[in-house]
Design a protein around this motif. Structure first.
Motif, PDB file in Angstrom:
ATOM      1  N   UNK A  39      33.011  33.918  36.003  1.00 14.84           N
ATOM      2  CA  UNK A  39      33.796  34.974  36.680  1.00 14.84           C
ATOM      3  C   UNK A  39      33.182  36.326  36.342  1.00 14.84           C
ATOM      4  N   UNK A  40      32.683  37.046  37.375  1.00 16.91           N
ATOM      5  CA  UNK A  40      32.074  38.355  37.172  1.00 16.91           C
ATOM      6  C   UNK A  40      33.068  39.498  37.325  1.00 16.91           C
ATOM      7  N   UNK A  41      34.314  39.226  37.741  1.00 17.07           N
ATOM      8  CA  UNK A  41      35.217  40.289  38.165  1.00 17.07           C
ATOM      9  C   UNK A  41      35.810  41.106  37.007  1.00 17.07           C
ATOM     10  N   UNK A  42      36.517  40.513  36.021  1.00 23.54           N
ATOM     11  CA  UNK A  42      37.304  41.338  35.067  1.00 23.54           C
ATOM     12  C   UNK A  42      36.456  41.864  33.921  1.00 23.54           C
ATOM     13  N   UNK A  43      35.281  42.524  34.225  1.00 25.68           N
ATOM     14  CA  UNK A  43      34.343  42.879  33.162  1.00 25.68           C
ATOM     15  C   UNK A  43      34.096  44.369  33.002  1.00 25.68           C
ATOM     16  N   UNK A  44      34.758  45.176  33.851  1.00 30.50           N
ATOM     17  CA  UNK A  44      34.589  46.631  33.764  1.00 30.50           C
ATOM     18  C   UNK A  44      33.110  47.028  33.893  1.00 30.50           C
ATOM     19  N   UNK A  45      32.414  46.374  34.838  1.00 29.21           N
ATOM     20  CA  UNK A  45      30.985  46.619  35.031  1.00 29.21           C
ATOM     21  C   UNK A  45      30.787  47.893  35.849  1.00 29.21           C
ATOM     22  N   UNK A  46      30.333  48.977  35.202  1.00 27.75           N
ATOM     23  CA  UNK A  46      30.177  50.270  35.863  1.00 27.75           C
ATOM     24  C   UNK A  46      29.093  50.241  36.946  1.00 27.75           C
ATOM     25  N   UNK A  47      28.151  49.309  36.788  1.00 29.98           N
ATOM     26  CA  UNK A  47      27.077  49.222  37.774  1.00 29.98           C
ATOM     27  C   UNK A  47      27.566  48.597  39.080  1.00 29.98           C
ATOM     28  N   UNK A  48      28.701  47.955  39.005  1.00 31.80           N
ATOM     29  CA  UNK A  48      29.219  47.279  40.216  1.00 31.80           C
ATOM     30  C   UNK A  48      30.622  47.774  40.536  1.00 31.80           C
ATOM     31  N   UNK A  49      30.826  49.094  40.428  1.00 34.67           N
ATOM     32  CA  UNK A  49      32.141  49.682  40.697  1.00 34.67           C
ATOM     33  C   UNK A  49      32.586  49.360  42.122  1.00 34.67           C
ATOM     34  N   UNK A  50      33.805  48.963  42.241  1.00 42.99           N
ATOM     35  CA  UNK A  50      34.356  48.599  43.535  1.00 42.99           C
ATOM     36  C   UNK A  50      34.205  47.125  43.841  1.00 42.99           C
ATOM     37  N   UNK A  51      33.290  46.495  43.111  1.00 43.04           N
ATOM     38  CA  UNK A  51      33.089  45.045  43.299  1.00 43.04           C
ATOM     39  C   UNK A  51      33.792  44.273  42.184  1.00 43.04           C
ATOM     40  N   UNK A  52      33.724  44.837  40.972  1.00 40.58           N
ATOM     41  CA  UNK A  52      34.410  44.211  39.837  1.00 40.58           C
ATOM     42  C   UNK A  52      35.586  45.055  39.422  1.00 40.58           C
ATOM     43  N   UNK A  53      36.466  44.483  38.603  1.00 42.35           N
ATOM     44  CA  UNK A  53      37.656  45.190  38.157  1.00 42.35           C
ATOM     45  C   UNK A  53      37.548  45.648  36.718  1.00 42.35           C
ATOM     46  N   UNK A  54      38.659  46.235  36.255  1.00 40.27           N
ATOM     47  CA  UNK A  54      38.726  46.665  34.868  1.00 40.27           C
ATOM     48  C   UNK A  54      38.792  45.420  33.963  1.00 40.27           C
ATOM     49  N   UNK A  55      38.773  45.714  32.662  1.00 43.20           N
ATOM     50  CA  UNK A  55      38.834  44.600  31.711  1.00 43.20           C
ATOM     51  C   UNK A  55      40.050  43.703  31.972  1.00 43.20           C
ATOM     52  N   UNK A  56      39.783  42.419  32.137  1.00 37.30           N
ATOM     53  CA  UNK A  56      40.790  41.376  32.277  1.00 37.30           C
ATOM     54  C   UNK A  56      41.644  41.488  33.537  1.00 37.30           C
ATOM     55  N   UNK A  57      41.221  42.360  34.512  1.00 37.76           N
ATOM     56  CA  UNK A  57      41.941  42.392  35.787  1.00 37.76           C
ATOM     57  C   UNK A  57      41.837  41.022  36.464  1.00 37.76           C
ATOM     58  N   UNK A  58      42.943  40.552  36.975  1.00 38.22           N
ATOM     59  CA  UNK A  58      42.994  39.280  37.692  1.00 38.22           C
ATOM     60  C   UNK A  58      42.232  38.178  36.946  1.00 38.22           C
ATOM     61  N   UNK A  59      42.503  38.154  35.663  1.00 40.41           N
ATOM     62  CA  UNK A  59      41.766  37.252  34.767  1.00 40.41           C
ATOM     63  C   UNK A  59      41.925  35.788  35.159  1.00 40.41           C
TER      64      UNK A  59
END
Length: 457
Positions: A39-59
């Motif tokens: 799961x790449x989403x709940x990682x707070x990845x600044x390089x993929x803003x708008x594609x991923x979420x904040x830490x543990x979002x929709x974990x």
């Protein structure tokens, strides 16, 4: 197929790692086989803003974000090294179709990671529930582009049996390279423990070996049976000599049911009452110590019957005079002579004629003839005991008369003891027991006397 080959290489590396050391440690190895989800989403990845979420979002948003290969896609092997720590390695493979909120082409994912685990049960024993923390690092490839990662995770095993558990784990994998996004990898599967130490090399692991330092047999949980009698040494009273189960592994040479070690006559059958020795006449004395082994007799007579040589009804063992007929009252000796009333009266009359010098405890000369008559009278009765009482008249002080009466009684006692073996007791009565009046000369003379009394038994 190319990616599958790479995964198999990783798997072989894992298995190879598990054999770097021979399986000679006390605690087991553990292998985990699982399905993994990336799961790449709940990682707070600044390089993929708008594609991923904040830490543990929709974990736990499995449908929108989890990449799951619907097959066993992860395998790990770890080795416990002590103090709650284990080390190991993991290989995994997956197919990436979701990058955060974006659908992507079918990309191949595979990774190889080294790991260090800490078992929380080392601090808090939670029984079958076995949580752990994990850190490590490795290399992960997505569509043939790879980068190193630093990993941290949390998981638990729930042990259904001693060796098999359900395993669930979530690990965060962080890459410092732009071409590999940070992501979570979740795993669910089965954990299996195996292997162990066999110190004594008897084919039984120490954890199951009741005697881990001594080579033994499977039927005795790894404990030895040195003499091969079917009784393990720890329960065998004679571990170096084959024996019988009924005798706790000890031998019974004469077959009398008594172990040789406790049998005073191990070569000859006997009885338990005789500690394994025979007693032919049943008198309670072993034949070896019985002077009459075929004729019952008491131990006091060395196993022979008692005799009564003089026929007086007193057995020789109790007879002080076994060669002369006697009576039981005198332990088999002739009856003890006793004084009659006539002799007692005669003794009393003689004692009253014992005279002392005035105011002294010395005898008058004519008294010695009386004393010798008393000796002759008592001599025929050696078992009799007598009391000698001294008496005075009332002339003089009480204390003086008391002392004088005691001295006179003891003077008679000393004389008789020098001639006889009888027991005599001297008592002084002073002027306290007169038999006549002290107001007349005749009465005072009667009161100055010695009395010899028979002690009745």
């Amino acid at each position: 197929m190319k990616h599958l080959s790479r995964f198999l290489v990783a798997l072989l590396l894992v298995v190879g790692f598990s054999n770097v050391k021979a399986q000679d440690e006390n605690n087991p190895w553990q292998i985990n086989i699982a399905v993994n989800a990336v799961d790449f989403y709940p990682t707070n990845d600044m390089e993929a803003a708008g594609i991923t979420g904040k830490w543990f979002d929709e974990y736990f948003n499995v449908g929108d974000h989890y990449n799951i290969l619907p097959t066993l896609s992860s395998i790990s092997v770890s080795k416990y090294v002590g103090d709650g720590f284990s080390v190991g390695a993991r290989g995994s493979v997956n197919r990436i179709e979701k990058y955060g909120d974006v659908k992507v082409e079918d990309l191949t994912y595979y990774g190889f990671d080294a790991l260090i685990k800490y078992n929380i049960n080392e601090l808090y024993d939670m029984g079958k529930f076995d949580p752990y923390l994990e850190v490590g690092g490795g290399y992960t490839w997505v569509d043939d582009i790879g980068a190193g990662t630093v990993n941290g995770g949390l998981g638990f095993n729930y042990w259904f049996t001693e060796n098999i558990a359900f395993n669930l784990q979530s690990t965060y994998k962080h890459s410092f390279e732009d071409y590999l996004a940070p992501h979570f990898q979740h795993m669910a599967g089965i954990a299996i423990k195996f292997g162990g130490k066999d110190t004594d090399e008897d084919g039984i692991y120490d954890k199951d070996d009741a005697c881990p330092d001594v080579k033994g047999l499977p039927e005795f949980n790894g404990c030895p049976d040195t003499d091969g009698d079917g009784i393990e040494d720890s329960k065998d009273d004679c571990p170096d000599t084959a024996g019988l189960a009924a005798l706790n592994g000890c031998p019974d040479t004469d077959g009398d049911g008594i172990a040789d070690a406790k049998d005073d006559c191990p070569e000859v059958a006997g009885t338990a009452a005789m500690n394994g020795c025979p007693d032919a006449d049943g008198d309670g004395i072993t034949d070896a110590k019985d002077n009459c082994p075929n004729e019952a007799g008491p131990s006091a007579n060395k196993g022979c019957p008692w005799t009564d040589k003089d026929g007086d009804g007193v057995l020789d063992k109790d007879d002080r005079c076994p060669e002369v007929a006697g009576v039981a009252e005198n332990d088999g000796c002739p009856p003890i002579p006793r004084m009659t009333e006539i002799e007692i009266t005669e003794l009393d009359n003689l004692a009253r004629t014992v005279y002392f010098n005035s105011g002294k405890d010395s005898f008058k000369q004519e008294t010695y003839e009386i004393l010798n008559k008393i000796v002759e009278l008592i001599k025929g009765f050696p078992a009799e005991e007598f009391t000698i009482g001294g008496h005075t008249d009332s002339v003089g002080s009480d204390s003086l008369n008391q002392k004088l009466s005691e001295k006179r009684a003891n003077a008679v006692k000393s004389y008789l003891e020098s001639k006889l073996s009888n027991k005599f007791t001297a008592i002084g009565y002073g002027e306290n027991e007169p038999i006549a009046s002290n107001r007349t000369r005749k009465g005072r003379a009667q009161n100055r006397r010695v009395e010899i009394k028979l002690v009745k038994n």
